[in-house]
Design a protein around this motif. Structure first.
Motif, PDB file in Angstrom:
ATOM      1  N   SER A   1       0.693  -1.146   0.233  1.00  0.00           N
ATOM      2  CA  SER A   1      -0.001   0.130  -0.030  1.00  0.00           C
ATOM      3  C   SER A   1       0.839   1.235   0.053  1.00  0.00           C
ATOM      4  N   GLY A   2       0.307   2.214  -0.426  1.00  0.00           N
ATOM      5  CA  GLY A   2       1.070   3.694  -0.318  1.00  0.00           C
ATOM      6  C   GLY A   2       1.699   3.875   0.864  1.00  0.00           C
TER       7      GLY A   2
ATOM      8  N   GLU B   1       2.589   1.725   3.264  1.00  0.00           N
ATOM      9  CA  GLU B   1       3.913   0.681   3.219  1.00  0.00           C
ATOM     10  C   GLU B   1       5.116   1.073   2.485  1.00  0.00           C
TER      11      GLU B   1
END
Ligand SMILES: Nc1ncnc2c1ncn2[C@@H]1O[C@H](COP(=O)(O)OP(=O)(O)OP(=O)(O)O)[C@@H](O)[C@H]1O
Ligand SMILES: [Mg+2]
Length: 247
Positions: A144-145, A147
């Motif tokens: 995800s962004g 992460e």
């Protein structure tokens, strides 16, 4: 310590025949002490990212000097491993063909660690940015962004720098993820004791993490205030920025 002395920067205006130059930064002087977090806020186009690039030595000022621990940052050797960066566009800052492990190995090589030491350093970094070890083998598109931004932060921390320049590092993350990453940055600073230059247009994020905040307007420093005094800020421009958010 970072020391900026009377820095000026201009760019050639667009247009083939244009000889005019746009002055983007004018007479910028300030310092950022060891372990300090200095925010740079200002509206779009005020010169924040340009100043960030100069601090990183990616570009040179037209006039004035920028030194870190007494050495000019435009000398590559002076800043190597000491100053690192986290940018807004994290998808562009990370190689899509590298796993998380490969992405972290790169900066770790600068520290001259053995293979075994590098591996345990990766485990530690992942742990510090709140990712479990299953992330080692993942590619950016599997994250995800928030992460990916954690991986970018781990990369920035990997060389154990004394200063990290963060340009809109949390701006494209949504509310709760933004707060988590801000908290992560706070705890890493406590752990490593490095300085941050925290560039943002979001005065609230700046107030959350910074010790002092510099207000940049049309390439000039309007005011530098301690975060506790942000409510009593003098400049009309800063007041306007503040009115847009309830601190
Ligand atoms: N390489 C360049 N060549 C020409 N002009 C540039 C260059 N980089 C920046 N500028 C100009 O300098 C000014 C300041 O840009 P800068 O990116 O530093 O602003 P900023 O404060 O970071 O804005 P934002 O909040 O939108 O990111 C803008 O007018 C921009 O067009
Ligand atoms: Mg910018």
């Amino acid at each position: 310590m970072l020391s900026v002395d009377r820095v000026e920067k201009s760019y050639k205006k667009a247009g083939m025949f244009s000889r005019e130059r746009q002055r983007v930064l004018r007479s910028i002087s300030f310092a950022c002490g060891p372990g300090e977090c200095l925010g740079i806020i200002g509206e779009s186009g005020s010169g924040k990212s340009t100043l960030g690039r100069l601090l990183l030595g990616i570009e040179k000022p037209d006039r004035g000097t920028i030194t870190f621990d007494g050495r000019r940052v435009d000398e590559r050797r002076a800043r190597r491993g000491k100053i690192s960066a986290v940018f807004q566009d994290y998808t562009a800052s990370i190689n899509p063909f590298y796993t998380v492990e490969q992405a972290l190995l790169e900066p770790l090589k600068l520290r001259g660690l053995s293979r075994r030491e590098r591996h345990s350093a990766i485990d530690l970094l992942l742990h510090q940015v709140g990712l479990d070890l299953s992330y080692r083998g993942k590619y950016p598109h599997e994250l995800s962004g928030g992460e990916v931004q954690r991986v970018c932060i781990a990369r920035a921390v990997a060389t154990e720098p004394k200063l990290i320049v963060l340009d809109e590092a949390v701006s494209s993350l949504d509310g709760s993820v933004q707060l988590q990453v801000l908290e992560l940055l706070r705890s890493l600073r406590q752990l490593y004791g490095m300085s941050y230059i925290f560039i943002t247009h979001d005065i609230r994020a700046a107030a959350y993490i910074c010790d002092r905040v510099m207000i940049l307007r049309s390439g000039q420093i309007e005011e530098i205030v301690a975060v506790e005094q942000l409510k009593d800020v003098q400049s009309a421009y800063a007041r306007k920025l503040l009115e847009m958010v309830v601190l």
